[in-house]
Design a protein around this motif. Structure first.
Motif, mmCIF file in Angstrom:
data_model
loop_
_atom_site.group_PDB
_atom_site.id
_atom_site.type_symbol
_atom_site.label_atom_id
_atom_site.label_comp_id
_atom_site.label_asym_id
_atom_site.label_seq_id
_atom_site.Cartn_x
_atom_site.Cartn_y
_atom_site.Cartn_z
ATOM 1 N N PRO A 164 0.815 -1.219 0.000
ATOM 2 C CA PRO A 164 0.000 0.000 0.000
ATOM 3 C C PRO A 164 0.854 1.278 0.000
ATOM 4 C CG PRO A 164 -0.896 -1.565 1.569
ATOM 5 C CD PRO A 164 0.436 -2.088 1.128
ATOM 6 N N ALA A 165 1.918 1.291 0.803
ATOM 7 C CA ALA A 165 2.787 2.462 0.865
ATOM 8 C C ALA A 165 3.545 2.650 -0.445
ATOM 9 C CB ALA A 165 3.767 2.333 2.026
ATOM 10 N N LEU A 166 3.952 1.559 -1.068
ATOM 11 C CA LEU A 166 4.668 1.675 -2.338
ATOM 12 C C LEU A 166 3.753 2.198 -3.441
ATOM 13 C CD1 LEU A 166 6.835 -1.567 -2.168
ATOM 14 C CD2 LEU A 166 7.602 0.790 -1.891
ATOM 15 N N LYS A 167 2.523 1.747 -3.463
ATOM 16 C CA LYS A 167 1.562 2.270 -4.447
ATOM 17 C C LYS A 167 1.274 3.744 -4.180
ATOM 18 C CE LYS A 167 0.201 -0.463 -7.685
ATOM 19 N NZ LYS A 167 0.509 -0.149 -9.062
ATOM 20 N N LEU A 168 1.122 4.089 -2.908
ATOM 21 C CA LEU A 168 0.908 5.482 -2.547
ATOM 22 C C LEU A 168 2.115 6.328 -2.954
ATOM 23 C CD1 LEU A 168 -0.917 7.545 -1.038
ATOM 24 C CD2 LEU A 168 0.407 6.994 1.017
ATOM 25 N N GLY A 169 3.307 5.802 -2.715
ATOM 26 C CA GLY A 169 4.529 6.507 -3.107
ATOM 27 C C GLY A 169 4.625 6.695 -4.611
ATOM 28 N N GLN A 170 4.199 5.701 -5.373
ATOM 29 C CA GLN A 170 4.202 5.840 -6.830
ATOM 30 C C GLN A 170 3.338 7.023 -7.247
ATOM 31 O OE1 GLN A 170 3.017 1.909 -8.324
ATOM 32 N NE2 GLN A 170 4.906 1.902 -9.510
ATOM 33 N N ARG A 171 2.180 7.147 -6.629
ATOM 34 C CA ARG A 171 1.242 8.224 -6.994
ATOM 35 C C ARG A 171 1.728 9.588 -6.503
ATOM 36 N NH1 ARG A 171 -3.248 6.550 -10.118
ATOM 37 N NH2 ARG A 171 -3.560 4.373 -9.656
ATOM 38 N N LEU A 172 2.095 9.654 -5.219
ATOM 39 C CA LEU A 172 2.479 10.939 -4.640
ATOM 40 C C LEU A 172 3.802 11.468 -5.179
ATOM 41 C CD1 LEU A 172 1.562 10.454 -0.864
ATOM 42 C CD2 LEU A 172 0.290 11.727 -2.595
ATOM 43 N N LEU A 173 4.773 10.579 -5.322
ATOM 44 C CA LEU A 173 6.109 11.000 -5.725
ATOM 45 C C LEU A 173 6.335 10.910 -7.235
ATOM 46 C CD1 LEU A 173 8.010 9.101 -2.906
ATOM 47 C CD2 LEU A 173 7.433 11.526 -2.948
ATOM 48 N N ARG A 174 5.395 10.305 -7.933
ATOM 49 C CA ARG A 174 5.541 10.049 -9.374
ATOM 50 C C ARG A 174 6.882 9.363 -9.655
ATOM 51 N NH1 ARG A 174 3.244 15.799 -10.974
ATOM 52 N NH2 ARG A 174 1.057 15.327 -10.673
ATOM 53 N N HIS A 175 7.053 8.266 -8.944
ATOM 54 C CA HIS A 175 8.312 7.521 -9.020
ATOM 55 C C HIS A 175 8.032 6.092 -9.465
ATOM 56 C CE1 HIS A 175 12.426 6.577 -8.254
ATOM 57 N NE2 HIS A 175 12.210 5.853 -7.166
ATOM 58 N N LYS A 176 8.833 5.601 -10.375
ATOM 59 C CA LYS A 176 8.739 4.240 -10.917
ATOM 60 C C LYS A 176 7.385 3.992 -11.581
ATOM 61 C CE LYS A 176 12.318 1.906 -8.537
ATOM 62 N NZ LYS A 176 13.301 1.773 -9.567
ATOM 63 N N THR A 177 6.866 5.001 -12.248
ATOM 64 C CA THR A 177 5.586 4.848 -12.928
ATOM 65 C C THR A 177 5.763 4.418 -14.381
ATOM 66 O OG1 THR A 177 5.608 7.205 -13.424
ATOM 67 C CG2 THR A 177 4.374 6.499 -11.476
ATOM 68 N N ARG A 178 6.917 4.667 -14.957
ATOM 69 C CA ARG A 178 7.154 4.283 -16.355
ATOM 70 C C ARG A 178 7.781 2.901 -16.494
ATOM 71 N NH1 ARG A 178 9.756 9.691 -18.964
ATOM 72 N NH2 ARG A 178 8.429 11.141 -17.848
ATOM 73 N N LYS A 179 8.323 2.382 -15.435
ATOM 74 C CA LYS A 179 8.990 1.071 -15.481
ATOM 75 C C LYS A 179 7.923 -0.025 -15.526
ATOM 76 C CE LYS A 179 13.453 1.958 -14.300
ATOM 77 N NZ LYS A 179 14.628 1.216 -14.573
ATOM 78 N N GLN A 180 7.596 -0.500 -16.733
ATOM 79 C CA GLN A 180 6.520 -1.470 -16.869
ATOM 80 C C GLN A 180 6.829 -2.839 -16.256
ATOM 81 O OE1 GLN A 180 3.259 -1.766 -17.151
ATOM 82 N NE2 GLN A 180 3.567 0.420 -17.027
ATOM 83 N N PRO A 181 8.010 -3.388 -16.402
ATOM 84 C CA PRO A 181 8.220 -4.679 -15.712
ATOM 85 C C PRO A 181 8.021 -4.535 -14.201
ATOM 86 C CG PRO A 181 9.974 -4.306 -17.288
ATOM 87 C CD PRO A 181 9.164 -3.036 -17.226
ATOM 88 N N PHE A 182 8.480 -3.435 -13.644
ATOM 89 C CA PHE A 182 8.307 -3.212 -12.207
ATOM 90 C C PHE A 182 6.828 -3.054 -11.857
ATOM 91 C CE2 PHE A 182 7.867 -0.369 -8.538
ATOM 92 C CZ PHE A 182 8.533 -1.121 -7.585
ATOM 93 N N GLY A 183 6.098 -2.320 -12.659
ATOM 94 C CA GLY A 183 4.673 -2.117 -12.412
ATOM 95 C C GLY A 183 3.897 -3.423 -12.447
ATOM 96 N N ARG A 184 4.191 -4.263 -13.423
ATOM 97 C CA ARG A 184 3.506 -5.564 -13.508
ATOM 98 C C ARG A 184 3.875 -6.456 -12.328
ATOM 99 N NH1 ARG A 184 4.500 -4.889 -19.040
ATOM 100 N NH2 ARG A 184 6.441 -6.026 -18.915
ATOM 101 N N GLN A 185 5.159 -6.453 -11.977
ATOM 102 C CA GLN A 185 5.591 -7.278 -10.852
ATOM 103 C C GLN A 185 4.998 -6.784 -9.531
ATOM 104 O OE1 GLN A 185 9.771 -6.845 -11.517
ATOM 105 N NE2 GLN A 185 9.904 -8.650 -12.824
ATOM 106 N N MET A 186 4.882 -5.460 -9.401
ATOM 107 C CA MET A 186 4.266 -4.903 -8.192
ATOM 108 C C MET A 186 2.796 -5.310 -8.115
ATOM 109 S SD MET A 186 4.495 -2.886 -5.533
ATOM 110 C CE MET A 186 5.386 -1.372 -5.592
ATOM 111 N N ASN A 187 2.090 -5.226 -9.230
ATOM 112 C CA ASN A 187 0.685 -5.635 -9.244
ATOM 113 C C ASN A 187 0.538 -7.127 -8.950
ATOM 114 O OD1 ASN A 187 -0.199 -3.050 -9.737
ATOM 115 N ND2 ASN A 187 -0.184 -3.307 -11.953
#
Length: 120
Positions: free
Chosen positions: A50-73
């Motif tokens: 939850p904190a990592l997803k929140l950090g992605q939104r608030l900080l706009r960090h690691k939003t373009r890294k698609q392998p990371f996004g899929r692995q996070m999901n």
């Protein structure tokens, strides 16, 4: 471990995840030492998603890294599936078969009915 301890542990993992995510964002701007994506995925698997997803939104960090996004999901899905499974097992009477739990089945004779009718 009681429920309070689990909540405190999850809170700690989430606070640490968000702090580490913010630090990684600042390091990315300065071209400094970075946190590996594996570390973030490990924190997500431990309940810090939850904190990592929140950090992605608030900080706009690691939003373009698609392998990371899929692995996070995927980590989020695994966490939710595991949580639902544990909740179902703990909240139903079926639950896990523990050896010391008495069986609710009525006592039945061990010999087959055919042998009882024949006299054996």
């Amino acid at each position: 471990m009681g429920a309070t301890m689990w909540i405190l542990a999850l809170l700690g993992v989430n606070l640490w995840s968000l702090a580490l995510f913010a630090w990684d964002k600042s390091q990315a701007r300065r071209y400094g030492w970075r946190v590996s994506e594996f570390s973030f995925l490990l924190l997500a698997a431990c309940g810090g998603w939850p904190a990592l997803k929140l950090g992605q939104r608030l900080l706009r960090h690691k939003t373009r890294k698609q392998p990371f996004g899929r692995q996070m999901n995927l980590m989020i899905g695994v966490n939710l599936l595991l949580a639902v499974t544990v909740w179902i097992l703990l909240s139903t009477e079926a639950g896990l078969p523990f050896p010391d739990t008495p069986s609710k089945a009525p006592n039945k004779p061990t010999t087959h009915r055919f042998f009882q009718s024949v006299g054996g």
